[in-house]
Design a protein around this motif. Structure first.
Motif, PDB file in Angstrom:
ATOM      1  N   GLY A  45       0.812  -1.214   0.000  1.00 55.68           N
ATOM      2  CA  GLY A  45       0.000   0.000   0.000  1.00 55.68           C
ATOM      3  C   GLY A  45       0.842   1.260   0.000  1.00 55.68           C
ATOM      4  O   GLY A  45       2.065   1.215   0.162  1.00 55.68           O
ATOM      5  N   GLY A  46       0.189   2.377  -0.212  1.00 49.32           N
ATOM      6  CA  GLY A  46       0.862   3.663  -0.234  1.00 49.32           C
ATOM      7  C   GLY A  46       1.383   3.991  -1.627  1.00 49.32           C
ATOM      8  O   GLY A  46       1.457   3.124  -2.507  1.00 49.32           O
ATOM      9  N   LYS A  47       1.763   5.254  -1.781  1.00 46.31           N
ATOM     10  CA  LYS A  47       2.296   5.704  -3.085  1.00 46.31           C
ATOM     11  C   LYS A  47       3.677   5.078  -3.324  1.00 46.31           C
ATOM     12  O   LYS A  47       4.305   4.621  -2.359  1.00 46.31           O
ATOM     13  CB  LYS A  47       2.406   7.237  -3.072  1.00 46.31           C
ATOM     14  CG  LYS A  47       1.057   7.913  -2.871  1.00 46.31           C
ATOM     15  CD  LYS A  47       1.027   9.297  -3.500  1.00 46.31           C
ATOM     16  CE  LYS A  47      -0.368   9.870  -3.440  1.00 46.31           C
ATOM     17  NZ  LYS A  47      -0.594  10.752  -2.272  1.00 46.31           N
ATOM     18  N   GLY A  81       0.672   0.611  -3.436  1.00 47.74           N
ATOM     19  CA  GLY A  81      -0.734   0.227  -3.529  1.00 47.74           C
ATOM     20  C   GLY A  81      -1.453   0.704  -4.775  1.00 47.74           C
ATOM     21  O   GLY A  81      -2.680   0.786  -4.789  1.00 47.74           O
ATOM     22  N   TYR A  82      -0.696   1.047  -5.814  1.00 47.32           N
ATOM     23  CA  TYR A  82      -1.333   1.517  -7.049  1.00 47.32           C
ATOM     24  C   TYR A  82      -1.030   0.524  -8.162  1.00 47.32           C
ATOM     25  O   TYR A  82       0.105   0.445  -8.630  1.00 47.32           O
ATOM     26  CB  TYR A  82      -0.850   2.940  -7.366  1.00 47.32           C
ATOM     27  CG  TYR A  82      -1.338   3.895  -6.292  1.00 47.32           C
ATOM     28  CD1 TYR A  82      -2.553   4.568  -6.422  1.00 47.32           C
ATOM     29  CD2 TYR A  82      -0.624   4.057  -5.103  1.00 47.32           C
ATOM     30  CE1 TYR A  82      -3.029   5.386  -5.418  1.00 47.32           C
ATOM     31  CE2 TYR A  82      -1.104   4.881  -4.079  1.00 47.32           C
ATOM     32  CZ  TYR A  82      -2.308   5.538  -4.249  1.00 47.32           C
ATOM     33  OH  TYR A  82      -2.783   6.333  -3.255  1.00 47.32           O
ATOM     34  N   GLY A 105      -2.578  -1.413   3.224  1.00 50.25           N
ATOM     35  CA  GLY A 105      -2.999  -0.023   3.409  1.00 50.25           C
ATOM     36  C   GLY A 105      -3.436   0.587   2.097  1.00 50.25           C
ATOM     37  O   GLY A 105      -2.671   1.304   1.443  1.00 50.25           O
ATOM     38  N   LEU A 106      -4.658   0.276   1.681  1.00 52.15           N
ATOM     39  CA  LEU A 106      -5.192   0.828   0.424  1.00 52.15           C
ATOM     40  C   LEU A 106      -6.321   1.801   0.698  1.00 52.15           C
ATOM     41  O   LEU A 106      -7.004   2.241  -0.215  1.00 52.15           O
ATOM     42  CB  LEU A 106      -5.715  -0.308  -0.475  1.00 52.15           C
ATOM     43  CG  LEU A 106      -4.753  -1.437  -0.848  1.00 52.15           C
ATOM     44  CD1 LEU A 106      -5.468  -2.517  -1.652  1.00 52.15           C
ATOM     45  CD2 LEU A 106      -3.572  -0.902  -1.645  1.00 52.15           C
ATOM     46  N   GLY A 107      -6.547   2.123   1.998  1.00 52.18           N
ATOM     47  CA  GLY A 107      -7.708   2.940   2.363  1.00 52.18           C
ATOM     48  C   GLY A 107      -8.954   2.067   2.410  1.00 52.18           C
ATOM     49  O   GLY A 107      -8.996   1.000   1.783  1.00 52.18           O
ATOM     50  N   ALA A 108      -9.948   2.521   3.161  1.00 50.37           N
ATOM     51  CA  ALA A 108     -11.211   1.765   3.262  1.00 50.37           C
ATOM     52  C   ALA A 108     -12.196   2.311   2.232  1.00 50.37           C
ATOM     53  O   ALA A 108     -12.220   3.519   1.989  1.00 50.37           O
ATOM     54  CB  ALA A 108     -11.793   1.925   4.668  1.00 50.37           C
ATOM     55  N   LYS A 140     -11.400  -0.159   0.113  1.00 51.24           N
ATOM     56  CA  LYS A 140     -10.631  -0.898  -0.891  1.00 51.24           C
ATOM     57  C   LYS A 140      -9.845  -2.041  -0.238  1.00 51.24           C
ATOM     58  O   LYS A 140      -9.829  -3.167  -0.742  1.00 51.24           O
ATOM     59  CB  LYS A 140      -9.669   0.080  -1.577  1.00 51.24           C
ATOM     60  CG  LYS A 140      -9.198  -0.382  -2.902  1.00 51.24           C
ATOM     61  CD  LYS A 140      -8.498   0.748  -3.647  1.00 51.24           C
ATOM     62  CE  LYS A 140      -8.076   0.246  -5.005  1.00 51.24           C
ATOM     63  NZ  LYS A 140      -7.395   1.280  -5.767  1.00 51.24           N
ATOM     64  N   GLY A 176      -5.178   1.009   6.647  1.00 53.15           N
ATOM     65  CA  GLY A 176      -5.438   2.394   6.223  1.00 53.15           C
ATOM     66  C   GLY A 176      -4.172   3.168   5.900  1.00 53.15           C
ATOM     67  O   GLY A 176      -3.290   2.676   5.208  1.00 53.15           O
ATOM     68  N   ARG A 186     -10.259  15.903   3.579  1.00 50.60           N
ATOM     69  CA  ARG A 186     -11.047  14.830   4.207  1.00 50.60           C
ATOM     70  C   ARG A 186     -12.405  15.329   4.687  1.00 50.60           C
ATOM     71  O   ARG A 186     -13.223  14.547   5.149  1.00 50.60           O
ATOM     72  CB  ARG A 186     -10.315  14.267   5.424  1.00 50.60           C
ATOM     73  CG  ARG A 186      -9.018  13.589   5.106  1.00 50.60           C
ATOM     74  CD  ARG A 186      -8.356  13.108   6.385  1.00 50.60           C
ATOM     75  NE  ARG A 186      -8.998  11.923   6.893  1.00 50.60           N
ATOM     76  CZ  ARG A 186      -8.614  10.693   6.602  1.00 50.60           C
ATOM     77  NH1 ARG A 186      -7.589  10.500   5.814  1.00 50.60           N
ATOM     78  NH2 ARG A 186      -9.247   9.652   7.096  1.00 50.60           N
TER      79      ARG A 186
HETATM   80  N1  UDP Z   1      -3.874   3.968  -1.284  1.00 48.14           N
HETATM   81  C1  UDP Z   1      -3.286   3.001  -2.055  1.00 48.14           C
HETATM   82  N2  UDP Z   1      -3.900   2.627  -3.214  1.00 48.14           N
HETATM   83  C2  UDP Z   1      -5.075   3.175  -3.629  1.00 48.14           C
HETATM   84  C3  UDP Z   1      -5.677   4.162  -2.814  1.00 48.14           C
HETATM   85  C4  UDP Z   1      -5.044   4.534  -1.637  1.00 48.14           C
HETATM   86  O1  UDP Z   1      -2.233   2.470  -1.706  1.00 48.14           O
HETATM   87  O2  UDP Z   1      -5.547   2.791  -4.684  1.00 48.14           O
HETATM   88  C5  UDP Z   1      -3.214   4.345  -0.032  1.00 48.14           C
HETATM   89  C6  UDP Z   1      -2.870   5.814   0.102  1.00 48.14           C
HETATM   90  O3  UDP Z   1      -1.633   6.071  -0.556  1.00 48.14           O
HETATM   91  C7  UDP Z   1      -2.805   5.934   1.612  1.00 48.14           C
HETATM   92  C8  UDP Z   1      -3.866   4.955   2.082  1.00 48.14           C
HETATM   93  O4  UDP Z   1      -4.111   4.090   1.009  1.00 48.14           O
HETATM   94  O5  UDP Z   1      -1.544   5.496   2.056  1.00 48.14           O
HETATM   95  C9  UDP Z   1      -5.215   5.583   2.427  1.00 48.14           C
HETATM   96  O6  UDP Z   1      -5.094   6.418   3.393  1.00 48.14           O
HETATM   97  P1  UDP Z   1      -6.361   7.092   4.053  1.00 48.14           P
HETATM   98  O7  UDP Z   1      -5.810   8.017   5.053  1.00 48.14           O
HETATM   99  O8  UDP Z   1      -7.306   7.589   3.011  1.00 48.14           O
HETATM  100  O9  UDP Z   1      -7.025   5.815   4.688  1.00 48.14           O
HETATM  101  P2  UDP Z   1      -7.808   5.643   6.016  1.00 48.14           P
HETATM  102  O10 UDP Z   1      -6.778   5.303   7.037  1.00 48.14           O
HETATM  103  O11 UDP Z   1      -8.522   6.911   6.301  1.00 48.14           O
HETATM  104  O12 UDP Z   1      -8.700   4.502   5.649  1.00 48.14           O
END
Ligand code: UDP
Length: 244
Positions: free
Chosen positions: A109-111, A137-138, A162-165, A167, A188, A222
């Motif tokens: 996950g993450g950029k 995560g892309y 960690g793809l965000g919820a 997902k 997350g 957000r």
């Molecule tokens: N993310 C990812 N792929 C995606 C969309 C999001 O890896 O297609 C990652 C994004 O880089 C971030 C995390 O998912 O690191 C989402 O964070 P966010 O704070 O939105 O998530 P939350 O903890 O609020 O669910």
């Protein structure tokens, strides 16, 4: 089996942080695969609108209350959860537990570059934590079989996603059968925190229940999704009044 407490149709395990950690360590001793999720008030509201997410949370092996809002709702509904067990704090406790027993992790996950940075920081803070692999995560659907192969080849026991919820919850649920890890956990934005590309609120703010305000100030984009917080409290009072 721990007691489950229903918060707006999402069953939350009534565990303390120590009990959640014990549950994770027990899962590692078994042959089965487990899904762990850490819903906060926003995710519970998403699950209210999204039957697929709701059904996944209902099938998880451990669901911990990530946030002061969930604890407050449990008190209002008269079904007190023991304490807040945030995903990031639970992950830190799992990393710390590697001082006693080695565990292999895969971070997804993450950029681009973020999971790698997180891995370096994790290993420097928890030298016994084995990061067996990581990936950003892309990706497209076509890349998923290779990603699953990479995760399985790494022999990691715990997959942190960690793809965000929602997902990450859907991704874990849809692929758990093909994964060889014992635990897949949705975490997350925690990978960003471990990488240092996002910061956590200071301890006194986290304890005061105003973490949501800190996040809103840090990430004003957000704001729209944070409308789910007042909606969550409204639903809580409405449910309470209906029960009377
Ligand atoms: N993310 C990812 N792929 C995606 C969309 C999001 O890896 O297609 C990652 C994004 O880089 C971030 C995390 O998912 O690191 C989402 O964070 P966010 O704070 O939105 O998530 P939350 O903890 O609020 O669910």
């Amino acid at each position: 089996m721990t007691e489950k407490i229903d918060i707006h149709d999402v069953p939350i395990d009534n565990v303390s942080m120590d009990e959640a950690l014990d549950a994770v360590l027990e899962m590692l001793k078994t042959k089965e695969k487990h899904m762990i999720f850490t819903p906060n008030a926003e995710i519970i509201m998403q699950a209210n609108r999204d039957p697929e997410l709701n059904s996944i949370l209902n099938k998880a092996h451990l669901v911990v209350p990530d946030g002061a809002g969930v604890i407050l709702a449990s008190k209002i509904l008269g079904k007190r959860l023991k304490e807040k067990v945030s995903g990031i704090d639970l992950v830190k406790r799992i990393f710390a537990s590697t001082a006693k027993k080695s565990i292999g992790f895969y971070i997804l996950g993450g950029k681009p570059g973020v999971a790698e940075k997180a891995s370096i920081n994790i290993v420097s803070e928890y030298p016994k934590a084995k990061v067996c692999g990581y990936r950003n995560g892309y990706f497209s659907n076509q890349e998923i079989p290779d990603i699953i192969k990479h995760i399985n080849d790494s022999k990691a026991e715990i997959l942190l996603v960690g793809l965000g919820a929602p997902k990450q919850e859907k991704w874990i649920y849809n692929h758990i059968q093909d994964l060889n890890c014992k635990i897949a956990m949705g975490i997350g934005g925690s990978i960003d925190v471990f990488a240092g590309t996002a910061t956590m609120a200071p301890e006194f703010i986290r304890k005061s229940g105003f973490e949501w305000l800190y996040r809103l100030i840090k990430e004003p984009k957000r704001a729209k999704r944070m409308l789910d917080l007042p909606r969550f409290m409204f639903l809580t009072f409405k449910t309470k009044l209906k029960k009377k």
